[in-house]
Design a protein around this motif. Structure first.
Motif, mmCIF file in Angstrom:
data_model
loop_
_atom_site.group_PDB
_atom_site.id
_atom_site.type_symbol
_atom_site.label_atom_id
_atom_site.label_comp_id
_atom_site.label_asym_id
_atom_site.label_seq_id
_atom_site.Cartn_x
_atom_site.Cartn_y
_atom_site.Cartn_z
ATOM 1 N N GLU A 24 0.832 -1.212 0.000
ATOM 2 C CA GLU A 24 0.000 0.000 0.000
ATOM 3 C C GLU A 24 0.866 1.262 0.000
ATOM 4 N N VAL A 25 0.236 2.334 -0.469
ATOM 5 C CA VAL A 25 0.879 3.646 -0.346
ATOM 6 C C VAL A 25 0.225 4.317 0.856
ATOM 7 N N PHE A 26 1.023 4.566 1.869
ATOM 8 C CA PHE A 26 0.499 5.042 3.147
ATOM 9 C C PHE A 26 0.895 6.509 3.326
ATOM 10 N N GLY A 27 -0.099 7.362 3.419
ATOM 11 C CA GLY A 27 0.168 8.794 3.595
ATOM 12 C C GLY A 27 0.308 9.130 5.063
ATOM 13 N N PHE A 28 1.313 9.918 5.382
ATOM 14 C CA PHE A 28 1.577 10.261 6.781
ATOM 15 C C PHE A 28 1.585 11.783 6.877
ATOM 16 N N LEU A 29 0.556 12.324 7.526
ATOM 17 C CA LEU A 29 0.362 13.767 7.524
ATOM 18 C C LEU A 29 0.447 14.336 8.936
ATOM 19 N N GLY A 30 0.656 15.627 8.974
ATOM 20 C CA GLY A 30 0.660 16.297 10.262
ATOM 21 C C GLY A 30 1.311 17.653 10.127
ATOM 22 N N PRO A 31 0.962 18.583 11.019
ATOM 23 C CA PRO A 31 1.616 19.897 10.960
ATOM 24 C C PRO A 31 3.090 19.784 11.347
ATOM 25 N N ASN A 32 3.838 20.847 11.161
ATOM 26 C CA ASN A 32 5.252 20.830 11.554
ATOM 27 C C ASN A 32 5.362 20.506 13.044
ATOM 28 N N GLY A 33 6.315 19.666 13.387
ATOM 29 C CA GLY A 33 6.519 19.312 14.795
ATOM 30 C C GLY A 33 5.570 18.236 15.286
ATOM 31 N N ALA A 34 4.825 17.615 14.358
ATOM 32 C CA ALA A 34 3.849 16.596 14.780
ATOM 33 C C ALA A 34 4.510 15.257 15.093
ATOM 34 N N GLY A 35 5.731 15.069 14.620
ATOM 35 C CA GLY A 35 6.439 13.808 14.884
ATOM 36 C C GLY A 35 6.588 12.937 13.649
ATOM 37 N N LYS A 36 6.367 13.516 12.491
ATOM 38 C CA LYS A 36 6.427 12.705 11.256
ATOM 39 C C LYS A 36 7.852 12.214 10.978
ATOM 40 N N THR A 37 8.803 13.157 10.992
ATOM 41 C CA THR A 37 10.183 12.770 10.672
ATOM 42 C C THR A 37 10.735 11.834 11.738
#
Lengths: 297, 253
Positions: free
Chosen positions: A20-33
């Motif tokens: 699957e292609v899984f999208g990972f979203l969130g504002p800056n500083g949300a913990g994505k990286t």
């Protein structure tokens, strides 16, 4: 996962399915990286564990399954793309006889084949971004971790990167895509997670996230009073448009009945469009509903 | 590990600064031999003068290489860390130990290649101008490669934990402190016991370059030598590598 007193990630329980292609979203500083780094085995969690196809991500041998393209990395600028990718091929353990063809394939996939012998220092930001993507493709790992791969790219390059991701998926690859460009996510992702302040606040397919709140755009004239009464009877909010009316909260099953009322009332019907909520709306609601986007807990 | 090392070596060789420093260094290496080249070998009639010139050549080659080694090694790991390039390496089947070992080896290759150029210039100068002490000079140059290696490894270790500039400053301070460690010990004898103990304590971790330079001088002159200073330097280098690899295992990247 924490930085000093602040939790960068908390109680994150997430599973990404094969293919699957899984999208990972969130504002800056949300913990994505931070999440991407955990999956890539670059960080050690305070508690819990991350596995890649069943192997602990902290074990370097599990890394053979992963291609990682961080956002805007520094690529050794004194080298040429050919030399850089050759170096990464060796680290990846790709046998000597296959390296050249693998480098050529990866450069071709991101449209940089003609620039393969130029020094990277001469590259634009967009070209460097594509080169970062190319190094992640080496060895065609079953899992791609991409951090903002389309950021800073022109529209044609963005389209090419989206096509590449879809092609990867068709070949059975799994793509974990962190992005701020929601239109890209809407076009290519099967499921989406929305993070805020280190926590997961939404998870599901695009349909699931937008369901229950579709909008029906009716292009008709004149709008007969019987139709408007029917909307009121059903308790639907509506907004008049120059070409007709937009009705909120309409389910797919209601559309034929509403069309019948409209036509029988004597209106001329030009079009009916049932639209799910846009991802942007879902995103804003998820983040604001969680108390805004201020990083740190 | 060797892949990482050769990549670092290649990147260093692609820097204009590397070649400028190499050319300037080789030019400087020729300076002590110029008067003999101009006035002829007759100006070196005394045996002591010949040994002194050969020794000065060795000393200059090592000093230049030590100075440049600090500058070239200070960004080896810190740049990878600050610019997140290390992520692209560690996301592959490469352990942190292998990464750090590769960086040590790559830095060592860079510094020692420069030193080799200076040492060759020195040896050729001795062969052409002095026409004596050839074996002694060669041995002394080999011995002096060890402190060059040690300071390179030390600065590489430091660059994994601090910005490159800070690693460079500490590297140069260690270099100066190491050159004068013998003098400092003498000073410590004359000071208040507290300050004397403090200096002697700090001196325990100094690079003791003066002893190795003394050893090299004795080798050139053909005197009896003690190899302990060299063993000490080699042991120090081993500890630095071991510490660097072990500490990097827990380093946040």
């Amino acid at each position: 996962m924490r930085y000093g007193e602040n939790w960068a990630l908390r109680d994150l329980d997430l599973e990404v399915f094969r293919g699957e292609v899984f999208g990972f979203l969130g504002p800056n500083g949300a913990g994505k990286t931070t999440t991407l780094k955990l999956i890539a085995g670059l960080m050690r969690p305070v508690a819990g564990r991350t596995t890649i196809f069943g192997e602990d991500s902290l074990d370097p041998t599990s890394h053979r399954h992963v291609g990682y393209a961080p956002e805007g990395p520094y690529l050794y600028e004194n080298l040429t793309p050919e030399e850089l990718l050759g170096f990464f091929c060796k680290l990846q353990g790709i046998p000597g006889g296959q390296r050249e063809s693998e480098v050529t394939w990866a450069l071709n996939a991101v449209g940089l084949l003609e620039a393969r012998r130029l020094r990277i220092k001469a590259f634009s930001r967009g070209m460097k971004g594509r080169l970062a993507l190319a190094q992640a493709l080496l060895g065609r790992p079953p899992l791609l971790l991409l951090d903002e791969p389309t950021a800073g790219q022109d529209p044609l390059a963005r389209m090419a990167i989206r096509d590449l991701i879809l092609w990867y998926k068709e070949r059975g690859g799994t793509v974990f895509l962190s992005s701020h460009i929601l239109t890209d996510v809407e076009r290519i992702c099967d499921r989406v997670a929305i993070m805020n302040r280190g926590r997961l606040v939404r998870l599901g397919s695009l349909e699931e996230l937008g369901s229950g709140d579709e909008r029906l755009v009716v292009e008709a004239a004149p709008l007969h009073p019987s139709f408007m009464e029917e909307l009121k009877r059903r308790g639907r909010e509506y907004r008049l448009l120059p070409e007709g009316v937009e009705v909120k909260g309409v389910s797919r099953d209601e559309v034929p009945e509403l069309a019948r009322v409209l036509v029988e009332g004597g209106s001329r019907l030009y079009g009916l469009h049932l639209q799910g909520r846009e991802l942007e709306e879902v995103f804003v609601e998820a983040v604001e509903g969680d108390g805004g986007d201020h990083p740190g807990l | 590990m060797t892949t990482l090392a050769f990549n670092l070596f290649l990147r260093q060789r692609r820097r204009i600064a590397f070649w400028v420093l190499a050319v300037v260094g080789v030019g400087l290496m020729a300076l002590p031999f110029l008067p003999v080249l101009i006035h002829g070998p007759a100006s070196l009639e005394e045996q002591g003068a010949k040994a002194a010139l050969a020794g000065a050549g060795c000393w200059l080659a090592a000093i230049l290489a030590l100075l440049l080694a600090v500058g070239l090694s200070q960004g080896s790991v810190s740049q990878d860390l600050s610019r997140s390039t290390v992520h692209l390496v560690l996301v592959r089947p490469v352990s942190r130990r292998q990464y750090m070992a590769g960086m040590f080896l790559g830095s060592a290759l860079t510094s020692l290649s420069l030193y080799l150029a200076f040492a060759l210039t020195c040896w050729l100068g001795v062969a052409v101008c002095v026409q004596a002490h050839l074996l002694g000079t060669l041995m002394a140059l080999v011995v002096l490669a060890v402190p060059v290696l040690l300071i390179t490894l030390l600065v590489t270790l430091l660059s994994a934990w601090m910005p490159g500039s800070a690693a460079g400053i500490i590297g140069y301070a260690s270099f100066i402190f190491g050159l004068f460690s013998g003098t400092l010990e003498e000073v410590a004898e004359k000071l208040h016991p507290f300050w004397g103990s403090l200096i002697r304590g700090v001196n325990l971790i100094s690079l003791r370059l003066d002893r190795v330079f003394g050893l090299a001088g004795n080798i050139v002159e053909g005197n009896a030598v003690s190899w302990w200073p060299l063993a000490w330097e080699a042991g120090y280098a081993f500890v630095v590598v071991l510490l660097g690899i072990m500490l990097f295992e827990r380093r946040k990247v």
